[in-house]
Motif scaffolding. Structure first.
Motif, PDB file in Angstrom:
ATOM      1  N   GLY A   1     -37.878 -22.439   2.204  1.00 46.10           N
ATOM      2  CA  GLY A   1     -37.640 -23.416   3.300  1.00 46.10           C
ATOM      3  C   GLY A   1     -38.381 -23.077   4.800  1.00 46.10           C
ATOM      4  O   GLY A   1     -38.814 -22.139   4.814  1.00 46.10           O
ATOM      5  N   CYS A   2     -38.085 -23.789   5.594  1.00 53.15           N
ATOM      6  CA  CYS A   2     -38.861 -23.359   7.089  1.00 53.15           C
ATOM      7  C   CYS A   2     -38.060 -22.067   7.635  1.00 53.15           C
ATOM      8  O   CYS A   2     -38.933 -21.216   7.795  1.00 53.15           O
ATOM      9  N   ILE A   3     -36.842 -21.951   7.646  1.00 53.83           N
ATOM     10  CA  ILE A   3     -35.943 -20.723   8.165  1.00 53.83           C
ATOM     11  C   ILE A   3     -36.319 -19.463   7.344  1.00 53.83           C
ATOM     12  O   ILE A   3     -36.586 -18.470   7.601  1.00 53.83           O
TER      13      ILE A   3
ATOM     14  N   ASP B   1     -35.507 -19.446  -4.725  1.00 48.80           N
ATOM     15  CA  ASP B   1     -35.486 -20.749  -4.184  1.00 48.80           C
ATOM     16  C   ASP B   1     -35.580 -21.514  -5.594  1.00 48.80           C
ATOM     17  O   ASP B   1     -36.078 -21.223  -6.606  1.00 48.80           O
TER      18      ASP B   1
ATOM     19  N   ILE C   1     -28.990 -22.148  -7.217  1.00 47.95           N
ATOM     20  CA  ILE C   1     -28.257 -21.369  -6.187  1.00 47.95           C
ATOM     21  C   ILE C   1     -26.651 -21.153  -6.564  1.00 47.95           C
ATOM     22  O   ILE C   1     -25.804 -20.301  -6.606  1.00 47.95           O
TER      23      ILE C   1
ATOM     24  N   GLN D   1     -29.936 -30.825   3.639  1.00 45.25           N
ATOM     25  CA  GLN D   1     -29.753 -31.051   5.116  1.00 45.25           C
ATOM     26  C   GLN D   1     -29.155 -32.520   5.334  1.00 45.25           C
ATOM     27  O   GLN D   1     -28.693 -32.930   4.204  1.00 45.25           O
TER      28      GLN D   1
ATOM     29  N   ALA E   1     -26.485 -19.628   6.527  1.00 45.36           N
ATOM     30  CA  ALA E   1     -26.707 -20.547   7.653  1.00 45.36           C
ATOM     31  C   ALA E   1     -25.597 -21.628   7.698  1.00 45.36           C
ATOM     32  O   ALA E   1     -25.251 -22.215   6.737  1.00 45.36           O
ATOM     33  N   SER E   2     -24.800 -21.619   8.885  1.00 47.87           N
ATOM     34  CA  SER E   2     -23.975 -22.579   8.990  1.00 47.87           C
ATOM     35  C   SER E   2     -24.744 -23.562   9.997  1.00 47.87           C
ATOM     36  O   SER E   2     -25.824 -23.620   9.719  1.00 47.87           O
TER      37      SER E   2
ATOM     38  N   TYR F   1     -22.492 -33.226   6.104  1.00 43.55           N
ATOM     39  CA  TYR F   1     -23.282 -31.965   6.381  1.00 43.55           C
ATOM     40  C   TYR F   1     -22.268 -30.907   7.277  1.00 43.55           C
ATOM     41  O   TYR F   1     -22.152 -29.676   6.782  1.00 43.55           O
TER      42      TYR F   1
ATOM     43  N   LYS G   1     -20.538 -27.373   6.094  1.00 49.07           N
ATOM     44  CA  LYS G   1     -20.981 -26.216   6.883  1.00 49.07           C
ATOM     45  C   LYS G   1     -19.395 -25.442   7.580  1.00 49.07           C
ATOM     46  O   LYS G   1     -19.285 -24.468   7.407  1.00 49.07           O
TER      47      LYS G   1
ATOM     48  N   PRO H   1     -27.795 -22.250  13.832  1.00 47.90           N
ATOM     49  CA  PRO H   1     -28.809 -22.749  14.284  1.00 47.90           C
ATOM     50  C   PRO H   1     -28.544 -24.275  14.918  1.00 47.90           C
ATOM     51  O   PRO H   1     -28.122 -25.256  14.230  1.00 47.90           O
ATOM     52  N   PRO H   2     -29.221 -24.474  16.172  1.00 51.18           N
ATOM     53  CA  PRO H   2     -29.509 -25.785  16.752  1.00 51.18           C
ATOM     54  C   PRO H   2     -30.597 -26.477  15.910  1.00 51.18           C
ATOM     55  O   PRO H   2     -30.570 -26.347  14.806  1.00 51.18           O
TER      56      PRO H   2
ATOM     57  N   VAL I   1     -34.025 -26.656  15.009  1.00 48.08           N
ATOM     58  CA  VAL I   1     -35.198 -25.557  15.053  1.00 48.08           C
ATOM     59  C   VAL I   1     -36.307 -26.448  14.747  1.00 48.08           C
ATOM     60  O   VAL I   1     -36.642 -27.500  14.247  1.00 48.08           O
TER      61      VAL I   1
ATOM     62  N   ARG J   1     -41.456 -26.661   9.862  1.00 44.05           N
ATOM     63  CA  ARG J   1     -40.335 -27.416   9.643  1.00 44.05           C
ATOM     64  C   ARG J   1     -40.755 -28.982   9.476  1.00 44.05           C
ATOM     65  O   ARG J   1     -41.365 -29.508  10.277  1.00 44.05           O
TER      66      ARG J   1
ATOM     67  N   ARG K   1     -38.775 -31.168   7.042  1.00 44.36           N
ATOM     68  CA  ARG K   1     -37.963 -31.947   6.385  1.00 44.36           C
ATOM     69  C   ARG K   1     -36.639 -31.897   7.452  1.00 44.36           C
ATOM     70  O   ARG K   1     -36.403 -31.087   8.296  1.00 44.36           O
TER      71      ARG K   1
HETATM   72  N1  LIG Z   1     -33.743 -26.512  10.242  1.00 47.24           N
HETATM   73  C1  LIG Z   1     -32.737 -26.777  11.178  1.00 47.24           C
HETATM   74  O1  LIG Z   1     -32.923 -27.255  12.219  1.00 47.24           O
HETATM   75  C2  LIG Z   1     -31.227 -26.237  10.911  1.00 47.24           C
HETATM   76  C3  LIG Z   1     -30.431 -26.245  11.555  1.00 47.24           C
HETATM   77  C4  LIG Z   1     -28.986 -25.827  11.283  1.00 47.24           C
HETATM   78  C5  LIG Z   1     -28.726 -25.302   9.999  1.00 47.24           C
HETATM   79  N2  LIG Z   1     -29.748 -25.254   9.269  1.00 47.24           N
HETATM   80  C6  LIG Z   1     -29.275 -24.729   7.957  1.00 47.24           C
HETATM   81  O2  LIG Z   1     -30.314 -23.622   7.763  1.00 47.24           O
HETATM   82  C7  LIG Z   1     -30.690 -23.437   6.271  1.00 47.24           C
HETATM   83  C8  LIG Z   1     -31.866 -23.539   6.253  1.00 47.24           C
HETATM   84  O3  LIG Z   1     -32.705 -24.610   6.788  1.00 47.24           O
HETATM   85  P1  LIG Z   1     -34.299 -24.883   6.478  1.00 47.24           P
HETATM   86  O4  LIG Z   1     -34.498 -25.778   7.708  1.00 47.24           O
HETATM   87  O5  LIG Z   1     -34.903 -24.026   6.369  1.00 47.24           O
HETATM   88  O6  LIG Z   1     -34.294 -25.938   5.363  1.00 47.24           O
HETATM   89  P2  LIG Z   1     -35.283 -26.449   4.352  1.00 47.24           P
HETATM   90  O7  LIG Z   1     -34.819 -27.639   3.599  1.00 47.24           O
HETATM   91  O8  LIG Z   1     -36.522 -26.143   4.716  1.00 47.24           O
HETATM   92  O9  LIG Z   1     -35.004 -25.155   3.173  1.00 47.24           O
HETATM   93  C9  LIG Z   1     -33.854 -25.330   2.277  1.00 47.24           C
HETATM   94  C10 LIG Z   1     -34.476 -24.499   1.104  1.00 47.24           C
HETATM   95  O10 LIG Z   1     -33.289 -24.606   0.219  1.00 47.24           O
HETATM   96  C11 LIG Z   1     -33.642 -24.816  -1.122  1.00 47.24           C
HETATM   97  N3  LIG Z   1     -32.742 -25.175  -2.009  1.00 47.24           N
HETATM   98  C12 LIG Z   1     -32.099 -26.384  -1.966  1.00 47.24           C
HETATM   99  N4  LIG Z   1     -31.138 -26.658  -3.011  1.00 47.24           N
HETATM  100  C13 LIG Z   1     -31.259 -25.378  -3.634  1.00 47.24           C
HETATM  101  C14 LIG Z   1     -30.577 -24.932  -5.021  1.00 47.24           C
HETATM  102  N5  LIG Z   1     -29.504 -25.797  -5.732  1.00 47.24           N
HETATM  103  N6  LIG Z   1     -30.639 -23.536  -5.240  1.00 47.24           N
HETATM  104  C15 LIG Z   1     -31.712 -22.986  -4.698  1.00 47.24           C
HETATM  105  N7  LIG Z   1     -32.376 -23.204  -3.556  1.00 47.24           N
HETATM  106  C16 LIG Z   1     -32.298 -24.437  -3.005  1.00 47.24           C
HETATM  107  C17 LIG Z   1     -34.833 -25.844  -0.938  1.00 47.24           C
HETATM  108  O11 LIG Z   1     -35.962 -25.855  -2.045  1.00 47.24           O
HETATM  109  C18 LIG Z   1     -35.556 -25.400   0.665  1.00 47.24           C
HETATM  110  O12 LIG Z   1     -36.426 -24.468   0.147  1.00 47.24           O
HETATM  111  C19 LIG Z   1     -30.184 -24.712   5.654  1.00 47.24           C
HETATM  112  O13 LIG Z   1     -28.671 -24.166   4.896  1.00 47.24           O
HETATM  113  C20 LIG Z   1     -29.736 -25.503   6.716  1.00 47.24           C
HETATM  114  O14 LIG Z   1     -28.609 -26.319   6.542  1.00 47.24           O
HETATM  115  C21 LIG Z   1     -31.089 -25.708   9.695  1.00 47.24           C
END
Ligand SMILES: NC(=O)c1ccc[n+]([C@@H]2O[C@H](COP(=O)([O-])OP(=O)(O)OC[C@H]3O[C@@H](n4cnc5c(N)ncnc54)[C@H](O)[C@@H]3O)[C@@H](O)[C@H]2O)c1
Length: 321
Positions: free
Chosen positions: A13-15, A34, A61, A86, A125-126, A154, A158, A181-182, A184, A189, A191
Motif C-alpha cells: 500500500g501507499c503508507i 500483503d 491478514i 479504506q 494504523a488507526s 471505517y 478503527k 493519519p490524516p 495522506v 497514494r 486509492r
Molecule cells: N492513506 C490515508 O490517507 C490514510 C489515512 C488514515 C489511515 N490510513 C490507514 O493506514 C493504513 C494504510 O493505508 P494506505 O493508504 O497505505 O492504504 P492502501 O489501500 O494503499 O494499502 C492497504 C494495503 O493493505 C492490503 N490488504 C488489504 N486487505 C488485506 C488482507 N486481507 N490481507 C493482507 N493485506 C491486505 C492491500 O493489498 C494494500 O496493499 C490503512 O489501515 C488505512 O486505513 C490511511
C-alpha cells in the motif's frame, strides 16, 4: 544491520511502501506482507535492486497461523500493521471491512500475544476518522484522548481497534501504538476518497484535467513524514496502548489547487474540486506524538507537493510512471 526485525503488513500500500523504504534506508531487517503481490507502489519508490532484495510474503491478514509462523521464522521484534480497507470499500462492503480492519488487527495482536517475549510492540494504523467534525468538539485543538465520534463504518472499525489494543495492554501486557493519519498524499497514494490530491499533482504534470472528490479544509500530511512517525514510534516501543493524532498542515483543497497551479502554471483551470466537504476533524493536536518521538516539523503542503511533483517528474523521465 540492526537486531530489530520488522514485519510490515499492507506493505504494497501507499503508507506501507514508504515505511518499507524508510526501514531499508535505516538498514533495518524487514519482512513485507500483503495479500497483493504487485509492487505497484514500492516500484515507484525503490530501485529495482532494492526491490529484489525485499523479503516479500503473500497472504491474508486473517490467517493467524501464517502470521504466527512469520513472526517465528523471522524472529520479528516489531510489527507495523497497515493492511486494511479504506473508507469507500468499508462503506460498500461493511462486512468485509470489519473482517479485514477489525478481525485482521485482532489477528495481529493474537499472534503477538503468543510471542509476547519476542514482539516488543505492535504499531497499527488507526485513522483521523475516529474523530467527529471540528464543530462537534468544544475543546480545541482536539487532543488524543478526546471522545471518539466516528461518522463512517471505517471510523467505527478503527475506533474498535483502538479499544481492543487497550484491552490487549490491560489484560495481556501487549505494548501498542495506534497512529491516526490524516489525509495522506505523496507518490503511491492512488486509492481512497482523498487520493485525489496526489492524483491532481500527477495530472498537472501530465497536462491532464482532474477533479478532487472533496473540497474545504483538510489536515494533509506527506506520506514520507507519516512513515517517519510509524518507524520512530515502533523503535520507541513505549509502555501502554497509546493512540496519537497526527498533524500535517491544515488548508483548504482550493488552496492546495492554488499551490499545484503555481508548480504547474499550465494546469490553471484544469484542476477542480467537488463541493462535498470532508467531515474529519482537522484542528487536532499532535503534542502527544511530538512528546514521544521528539519535536519534528511536518512538511508544509507546498514542500510536500513540490517533492511529489519532483518524484513524479523523475519517474516520468525514466519511463516508470
Ligand atoms: N492513506 C490515508 O490517507 C490514510 C489515512 C488514515 C489511515 N490510513 C490507514 O493506514 C493504513 C494504510 O493505508 P494506505 O493508504 O497505505 O492504504 P492502501 O489501500 O494503499 O494499502 C492497504 C494495503 O493493505 C492490503 N490488504 C488489504 N486487505 C488485506 C488482507 N486481507 N490481507 C493482507 N493485506 C491486505 C492491500 O493489498 C494494500 O496493499 C490503512 O489501515 C488505512 O486505513 C490511511
Amino acid at each position: 544491520m540492526s537486531e530489530n526485525r520488522f514485519l510490515v503488513t499492507g506493505a504494497q500500500g501507499c503508507i506501507g511502501s514508504w515505511v518499507i523504504k524508510k526501514l531499508l534506508d535505516m538498514r533495518q531487517e524487514v519482512v513485507a506482507f500483503d495479500i497483493d503481490t504487485r509492487p505497484a507502489r514500492l516500484s515507484l519508490l525503490l530501485a529495482l535492486q532494492e526491490l529484489k532484495g525485499i523479503r516479500f510474503v503473500q497472504g491474508d491478514i486473517n490467517d493467524l497461523d501464517q502470521i504466527g509462523n512469520l513472526l517465528d521464522r523471522w524472529a520479528v521484534t516489531h510489527v507495523i500493521h497497515l493492511a486494511g480497507l479504506q473508507t469507500p470499500e468499508c462503506r460498500a462492503q461493511p462486512i468485509s471491512g470489519a473482517v479485514v480492519n477489525v478481525v485482521g488487527t485482532l489477528t495481529v495482536f493474537e499472534a503477538a500475544k503468543r510471542r509476547r517475549d519476542q514482539v516488543k510492540c505492535v504499531l497499527y494504523a488507526s485513522s483521523g476518522a475516529v474523530l467527529g467534525s471540528d464543530e462537534s468538539y468544544r475543546v480545541h485543538p482536539i487532543r488524543d484522548d478526546a471522545p471518539r465520534r466516528p461518522g463512517t463504518h471505517y471510523g467505527v472499525f478503527k475506533a474498535a481497534v483502538e479499544e481492543c489494543a487497550r484491552i490487549y495492554w490491560q489484560e495481556e501486557g501487549i505494548r501498542s501504538v495506534g497512529l491516526r493519519p490524516p489525509v495522506v498524499y505523496g507518490v503511491g497514494r492512488d486509492r481512497g476518497l482523498t487520493s485525489g490530491i496526489t492524483l491532481a499533482i500527477k495530472a498537472a504534470l501530465l497536462g491532464r484535467s482532474c477533479e478532487i472528490a472533496f473540497g474545504g479544509p483538510a489536515n494533509v500530511e506527506y506520506a514520507e513524514d507519516v512513515a517517519d512517525s510509524f518507524t520512530s514510534c515502533a523503535l520507541q516501543a513505549p509502555e501502554g496502548a497509546r493512540v496519537y493524532n497526527m498533524l500535517g498542515e491544515v488548508l483548504t483543497v482550493e488552496e492546495m489547487i492554488g499551490v499545484i497551479q503555481e508548480l504547474f502554471p499550465a494546469a490553471k483551470g484544469k484542476i477542480t474540486c467537488a463541493q462535498r466537504v470532508n467531515t474529519m476533524a482537522n484542528d487536532v493536536s499532535d503534542a502527544g506524538l511530538q512528546e514521544l518521538i521528539g519535536p519534528f516539523r511536518a512538511l508544509s503542503f507546498r514542500e510536500g507537493a513540490q517533492r511529489t511533483a519532483d518524484l513524479f517528474r523523475t519517474l516520468l523521465e525514466q519511463g516508470r510512471l
